[in-house]
Design a protein around this motif. Structure first.
Motif, mmCIF file in Angstrom:
data_model
loop_
_atom_site.group_PDB
_atom_site.id
_atom_site.type_symbol
_atom_site.label_atom_id
_atom_site.label_comp_id
_atom_site.label_asym_id
_atom_site.label_seq_id
_atom_site.Cartn_x
_atom_site.Cartn_y
_atom_site.Cartn_z
ATOM 1 N N PHE A 1 0.831 -1.199 0.000
ATOM 2 C CA PHE A 1 0.000 0.000 0.000
ATOM 3 C C PHE A 1 0.863 1.245 0.000
ATOM 4 N N TYR A 2 0.232 2.339 -0.391
ATOM 5 C CA TYR A 2 0.904 3.640 -0.404
ATOM 6 C C TYR A 2 0.307 4.509 0.675
ATOM 7 N N CYS A 3 1.154 5.182 1.453
ATOM 8 C CA CYS A 3 0.696 6.075 2.511
ATOM 9 C C CYS A 3 1.012 7.519 2.109
ATOM 10 N N PRO A 4 -0.003 8.309 1.785
ATOM 11 C CA PRO A 4 0.257 9.696 1.366
ATOM 12 C C PRO A 4 0.801 10.567 2.485
ATOM 13 N N ALA A 5 0.576 10.169 3.741
ATOM 14 C CA ALA A 5 1.026 10.996 4.863
ATOM 15 C C ALA A 5 2.537 11.130 4.913
ATOM 16 N N ASP A 6 3.252 10.061 4.570
ATOM 17 C CA ASP A 6 4.717 10.135 4.566
ATOM 18 C C ASP A 6 5.313 9.915 3.173
ATOM 19 N N ARG A 7 4.416 9.783 2.170
ATOM 20 C CA ARG A 7 4.840 9.622 0.774
ATOM 21 C C ARG A 7 5.723 8.390 0.612
ATOM 22 N N HIS B 1 0.026 5.392 -7.305
ATOM 23 C CA HIS B 1 -0.732 6.113 -6.277
ATOM 24 C C HIS B 1 0.060 7.336 -5.789
ATOM 25 N N HIS B 2 1.378 7.194 -5.744
ATOM 26 C CA HIS B 2 2.200 8.346 -5.377
ATOM 27 C C HIS B 2 2.097 9.428 -6.456
ATOM 28 N N LEU C 1 0.029 14.753 -8.030
ATOM 29 C CA LEU C 1 -0.814 15.548 -8.925
ATOM 30 C C LEU C 1 -2.030 16.133 -8.214
ATOM 31 N N GLY C 2 -2.202 15.801 -6.949
ATOM 32 C CA GLY C 2 -3.327 16.328 -6.189
ATOM 33 C C GLY C 2 -4.606 15.526 -6.340
ATOM 34 N N ILE C 3 -4.552 14.440 -7.082
ATOM 35 C CA ILE C 3 -5.743 13.623 -7.319
ATOM 36 C C ILE C 3 -6.125 12.841 -6.071
ATOM 37 N N LEU C 4 -5.147 12.242 -5.432
ATOM 38 C CA LEU C 4 -5.409 11.392 -4.268
ATOM 39 C C LEU C 4 -6.052 12.162 -3.114
#
Length: 281
Positions: free
Chosen positions: A126-132, A166-167, A172-175
């Motif tokens: 999985f990808y975690c946007p909080a820590d990229r 996902h990163h 791109l601001g989509i997530l």
């Protein structure tokens, strides 16, 4: 996939080789069972990844020697990650006009922690946007091949490319936009948005595959398409003995996943991956 001569990425945090102790975790066969439930039953694991699931406490212990299989999986992963960095750096520069900031890949074994919640083999990559950061238990490659029937090194590469996609969505601001929208709608509508997000990541994975076409070996493309089909919501629910329930889908059908990957591969154009701008997926 021909990776000889490809230098591994430096954007890697390898947490394997640490002996850990799981407080409320699940190990061994239990991990595969929970993983199967998540994938085969079509359960959205997003709440778990957002820290709403069971707590897992890890404690670092004495180091352990990685097995030959673990070392090979790690070397493969960091080289594949390096190819994604080269591809998306070029695309961002050419089509977006700004630098691409690559993610860090966290390799772990068993259990680990992240700002998006504690992770185990039950969550899958999985990808975690909080820590990229993209989190990967390399044992998942074996699960993908032996338990789910998605064999081949390019099937594993597709998994990595999907999480990196996902990163890209995050960059791109989509997530963040989709996550905000999901919080304001019903569960069924949130699932539908998640499907579009996942299919877009599949398409972006195809764009990456097209860009590394010269590294592909005979059969590689079919390995990726087969992997996409094997993790379609309808296929997994049927495999679990259930009648597919579209309102519970969170990743898309086998046909959708393989078709959107193929779209990205055939066009090589991220602009063709706008799953949010089409009526029919």
């Amino acid at each position: 996939m021909r990776l000889r001569g490809v230098r591994g990425s430096r954007n890697v945090e390898d947490r394997r080789g640490r002996r850990g102790k799981a407080g409320a975790g699940i190990g061994g066969i239990g991990l595969l069972v929970v993983l199967a439930v998540g994938y085969f039953a079509g359960i959205d694991v997003t709440p778990f990844l957002q820290g709403q699931g069971p707590s897992i406490e890890t404690q670092a212990g004495s180091p352990r020697e990685l097995s030959a299989e673990e070392k090979q999986a790690g070397e493969f992963s960091v080289r594949v990650l390096a190819t994604t960095e080269a591809v998306w750096s070029g695309i961002f520069a050419q089509h977006i006009g700004r630098d691409y900031r690559p993610p860090v890949m966290v390799l772990y074994s068993g259990v680990t922690s992240s700002p998006c919640g504690n992770a185990s083999g039950a969550t899958g990559p999985f990808y975690c946007p909080a820590d990229r950061k993209a989190y990967l238990d390399t044992e998942f490659f074996s699960t993908l091949s032996r338990q789910m029937g998605a064999k081949g090194d390019f099937a594993a590469a597709y998994v990595i490319a999907h999480e990196v996609a996902h990163h890209v969505q995050n960059e791109l601001g989509i997530l963040p936009e989709v996550n905000q929208r999901r919080q304001a709608v019903s569960e069924t509508q949130a699932n539908a948005l998640t499907v579009r997000l996942e299919l877009q990541a599949d398409c972006l994975s195809g764009v990456w595959a097209r860009s590394v076409d010269g590294m592909l070996e005979p059969g590689d493309l079919e390995e990726a398409l087969n992997a996409a089909r094997k993790i379609g919501d309808d296929y997994l629910q049927k495999r679990a003995g259930r009648v597919p329930q579209p309102h519970t889908f969170t990743h898309g059908t086998s046909e959708q996943r393989s078709r959107w990957f193929a779209t990205g591969y055939q066009t090589g154009d991220p602009g063709q991956c706008d799953t949010f701008g089409v009526d029919q997926l």
